[in-house]
Design a protein around this motif. Structure first.
Motif, mmCIF file in Angstrom:
data_model
loop_
_atom_site.group_PDB
_atom_site.id
_atom_site.type_symbol
_atom_site.label_atom_id
_atom_site.label_comp_id
_atom_site.label_asym_id
_atom_site.label_seq_id
_atom_site.Cartn_x
_atom_site.Cartn_y
_atom_site.Cartn_z
ATOM 1 N N SER A 65 0.859 -1.197 0.000
ATOM 2 C CA SER A 65 0.000 0.000 0.000
ATOM 3 C C SER A 65 0.886 1.236 0.000
ATOM 4 C CB SER A 65 -0.947 0.007 1.206
ATOM 5 O OG SER A 65 -0.227 0.012 2.422
ATOM 6 N N SER A 66 0.532 2.217 -0.824
ATOM 7 C CA SER A 66 1.386 3.395 -1.010
ATOM 8 C C SER A 66 0.533 4.661 -1.094
ATOM 9 C CB SER A 66 2.185 3.228 -2.309
ATOM 10 O OG SER A 66 3.014 4.346 -2.536
ATOM 11 N N GLY A 67 1.075 5.752 -0.544
ATOM 12 C CA GLY A 67 0.377 7.043 -0.667
ATOM 13 C C GLY A 67 -0.576 7.320 0.478
ATOM 14 N N LEU A 68 -0.218 6.846 1.668
ATOM 15 C CA LEU A 68 -1.054 7.123 2.845
ATOM 16 C C LEU A 68 -1.006 8.607 3.185
ATOM 17 C CD1 LEU A 68 -2.595 6.289 5.488
ATOM 18 C CD2 LEU A 68 -0.340 5.963 6.525
ATOM 19 N N LYS A 69 -2.178 9.173 3.468
ATOM 20 C CA LYS A 69 -2.225 10.530 4.013
ATOM 21 C C LYS A 69 -2.854 10.430 5.398
ATOM 22 C CE LYS A 69 -3.698 11.450 -0.069
ATOM 23 N NZ LYS A 69 -2.880 10.588 -0.910
ATOM 24 N N TYR A 70 -2.095 10.799 6.403
ATOM 25 C CA TYR A 70 -2.502 10.564 7.776
ATOM 26 C C TYR A 70 -2.276 11.857 8.550
ATOM 27 C CZ TYR A 70 -2.988 7.788 12.041
ATOM 28 O OH TYR A 70 -3.431 7.265 13.223
ATOM 29 N N PRO A 71 -3.189 12.229 9.455
ATOM 30 C CA PRO A 71 -3.047 13.514 10.141
ATOM 31 C C PRO A 71 -1.662 13.666 10.786
ATOM 32 C CG PRO A 71 -5.085 12.432 10.801
ATOM 33 C CD PRO A 71 -4.355 11.473 9.914
ATOM 34 N N GLY A 72 -1.002 14.758 10.498
ATOM 35 C CA GLY A 72 0.275 15.056 11.131
ATOM 36 C C GLY A 72 1.466 14.341 10.529
ATOM 37 N N MET A 73 1.237 13.502 9.538
ATOM 38 C CA MET A 73 2.333 12.695 8.979
ATOM 39 C C MET A 73 2.799 13.278 7.641
ATOM 40 S SD MET A 73 4.042 10.208 10.136
ATOM 41 C CE MET A 73 3.076 9.331 11.363
ATOM 42 N N GLN A 74 4.096 13.215 7.431
ATOM 43 C CA GLN A 74 4.706 13.690 6.191
ATOM 44 C C GLN A 74 4.105 12.970 4.972
ATOM 45 O OE1 GLN A 74 6.879 15.999 5.532
ATOM 46 N NE2 GLN A 74 7.357 15.445 3.424
ATOM 47 N N SER A 75 3.928 13.710 3.870
ATOM 48 C CA SER A 75 3.561 13.098 2.599
ATOM 49 C C SER A 75 4.297 13.851 1.507
ATOM 50 C CB SER A 75 2.043 13.178 2.372
ATOM 51 O OG SER A 75 1.757 12.848 1.031
ATOM 52 N N PHE A 76 4.943 13.118 0.587
ATOM 53 C CA PHE A 76 5.696 13.788 -0.479
ATOM 54 C C PHE A 76 4.805 14.155 -1.660
ATOM 55 C CE2 PHE A 76 9.454 11.390 1.392
ATOM 56 C CZ PHE A 76 9.969 12.536 2.006
ATOM 57 N N ALA A 77 3.582 13.655 -1.670
ATOM 58 C CA ALA A 77 2.668 13.990 -2.766
ATOM 59 C C ALA A 77 1.241 14.009 -2.221
ATOM 60 C CB ALA A 77 2.799 12.975 -3.901
ATOM 61 N N PRO A 78 0.937 15.027 -1.398
ATOM 62 C CA PRO A 78 -0.349 15.025 -0.692
ATOM 63 C C PRO A 78 -1.565 15.077 -1.609
ATOM 64 C CG PRO A 78 0.830 17.103 -0.336
ATOM 65 C CD PRO A 78 1.779 16.181 -1.026
ATOM 66 N N ASP A 79 -1.365 15.521 -2.871
ATOM 67 C CA ASP A 79 -2.527 15.633 -3.757
ATOM 68 C C ASP A 79 -2.749 14.411 -4.636
ATOM 69 O OD1 ASP A 79 -2.996 18.154 -2.728
ATOM 70 O OD2 ASP A 79 -1.587 19.071 -4.153
ATOM 71 N N LYS A 80 -1.787 13.488 -4.615
ATOM 72 C CA LYS A 80 -1.956 12.297 -5.457
ATOM 73 C C LYS A 80 -2.686 11.204 -4.699
ATOM 74 C CE LYS A 80 0.844 10.418 -8.431
ATOM 75 N NZ LYS A 80 2.060 9.716 -8.893
ATOM 76 N N PRO A 81 -3.634 10.520 -5.375
ATOM 77 C CA PRO A 81 -4.330 9.432 -4.685
ATOM 78 C C PRO A 81 -3.386 8.265 -4.383
ATOM 79 C CG PRO A 81 -5.094 9.619 -6.966
ATOM 80 C CD PRO A 81 -4.144 10.751 -6.732
ATOM 81 N N GLY A 82 -3.800 7.424 -3.456
ATOM 82 C CA GLY A 82 -3.000 6.265 -3.084
ATOM 83 C C GLY A 82 -3.012 5.197 -4.155
ATOM 84 N N GLU A 83 -2.127 4.221 -3.981
ATOM 85 C CA GLU A 83 -1.995 3.131 -4.960
ATOM 86 C C GLU A 83 -1.733 1.830 -4.228
ATOM 87 O OE1 GLU A 83 0.892 4.758 -8.319
ATOM 88 O OE2 GLU A 83 1.345 5.550 -6.334
ATOM 89 N N ILE A 84 -2.017 0.719 -4.934
ATOM 90 C CA ILE A 84 -1.600 -0.599 -4.461
ATOM 91 C C ILE A 84 -0.654 -1.162 -5.518
ATOM 92 C CG2 ILE A 84 -2.317 -2.935 -3.817
ATOM 93 C CD1 ILE A 84 -3.432 -0.892 -1.868
#
Ligand SMILES: *[C@@H]1O[C@H](CO)[C@@H](O)[C@H](O)[C@H]1NC(C)=O
Length: 353
Positions: A65-84
């Motif tokens: 699982s890739s592209g998690l957006k979680y409160p307070g956690m770093q994301s390098f691509a916050p606007d891209k949807p997640g992927e499997i």
């Protein structure tokens, strides 16, 4: 130390105070990792924004699982949807291939977290994915089609008791255990819970007929998995730095058997189907994970736990890196002498053991 069993949300005061210090120690830990290197490791091409959880089928197919957006956690691509992603670990140089997801599923809000697989009698493969669309918690159930590398979305599971789901372990084609890491899904309230040392985290059993809390009293239940014989459920409490062995009963309730204490923050758990060993991706330094700085990144650490039910389980640090190669490891899984290491928001590593 803590109250175990269903419905017992509170812990004794002493346990609570110990928990506060454990939580603070975890969050403030400035433990630097002594490196443990493996001779042959490669960063996996195409995975650049997390590989939070990893599951490997007995035939060597790995789901990531890739592209998690979680409160307070770093994301390098916050606007891209997640992927499997899918990798076939039988190949000489396995590639990560993004799985196509069937139409009708809201991809734009896909934020995949813990995953689990279930293989039924006719070898149909179901993939369960914890999702956080619009910062809510759902569990998405997909059927995997190997022919065209796709996932067919079967259903979205929502329930009041599935309030802040972190990870799941499937126990049937439409039933699972889930950890709620916190009672709330809000960064400020999560920090508040952490600093007050509240044990408002639990394990819930879900099936279409029955949903119930089956264990409570965790500081932050995170990774969950099942022993190969199906008798025990393992739960990682990330803020309490331990793994709990829980016995599974016919009514799905869990009772506490033992706790293995460690000095790192344990994230997802993988169980080797052949040996029963538990593999886990860990965070030696919780503060660096929560407050990300590229100059001083969170480290990665992989532990293997052997014979957890015995008097003296063996814990081995199989891989450790200060973040220069791999940042914030959250999962580790093995297949035939190969190791996959996943991260909360960074890359993924493939190593020969
Ligand atoms: C990590 O370790 C490497 C040596 O293995 C060193 O060169 C580097 O400065 C370290 N990085 C940090 C952020 O400590």
């Amino acid at each position: 130390m803590q109250c175990w069993g269903s419905g017992e949300a509170g812990a004794p005061v002493r346990g609570r105070l110990l928990g506060v210090s454990a939580a603070l120690r975890g969050a403030n830990a400035s433990r630097e990792v002594d490196p443990v290197e493996l001779p042959n490791c490669w960063l996996i091409k195409g995975i650049e924004r997390g590989s939070e959880d990893i599951e490997i089928l007995p035939n060597g197919l790995a789901f990531i699982s890739s592209g998690l957006k979680y409160p307070g956690m770093q994301s390098f691509a916050p606007d891209k949807p997640g992927e499997i992603f899918l990798m076939d670990l039988n190949e000489e140089n396995p590639r990560a291939v993004e799985l196509r997801i069937s139409r009708g599923f809201d991809l734009a809000s896909f934020s995949p977290h813990g995953i689990s697989t279930y293989v039924d009698e006719d070898d149909s493969v179901y993939l369960f994915v914890v999702n956080h669309p619009h910062l809510k918690s759902t569990v998405e159930v997909f059927k995997f089609s190997e022919d065209d590398s796709s996932l067919v979305h079967l259903k979205t599971v929502k329930h009041d008791l599935l309030s802040s789901v972190n990870d799941i372990v499937a126990v049937g084609p439409d039933s699972f255990y889930a950890t709620n890491d916190h009672y709330f899904f809000d960064f400020i309230l999560i920090l508040l819970e952490m600093f007050l040392g509240l044990t408002w985290s639990n394990v819930v059993y879900y099936s279409p007929k029955e949903v119930k809390e089956v264990a409570a009293g965790f500081y932050s239940a995170n990774g969950i998995n099942i022993s190969p014989d199906g008798k025990y459920i393992y739960v990682a409490d990330i803020l309490d730095h331990n793994v709990h062995v829980m016995e599974k009963h016919a009514n799905w309730k869990l009772t506490h058997v033992k706790t293995l204490q460690l000095d790192t923050l344990l994230d997802n758990l993988f169980v080797d189907p052949h040996t029963g060993d538990i593999w886990t991706g860990c965070h030696p330094n919780g503060m660096k994970l929560l407050f990300y700085s590229p100059e001083n990144p969170p480290a990665s650490e992989v532990l293997r736990i052997q014979n957890i039910l015995s008097e003296k389980p063996t814990v081995t640090r199989v891989y450790a890196n200060n973040g220069s190669v791999l940042q914030g490891s959250s999962a580790a899984a093995v297949y035939k002498g190969k190791l996959l290491v996943g991260t909360v928001f960074h890359r993924a590593l493939y190593c020969e053991l």
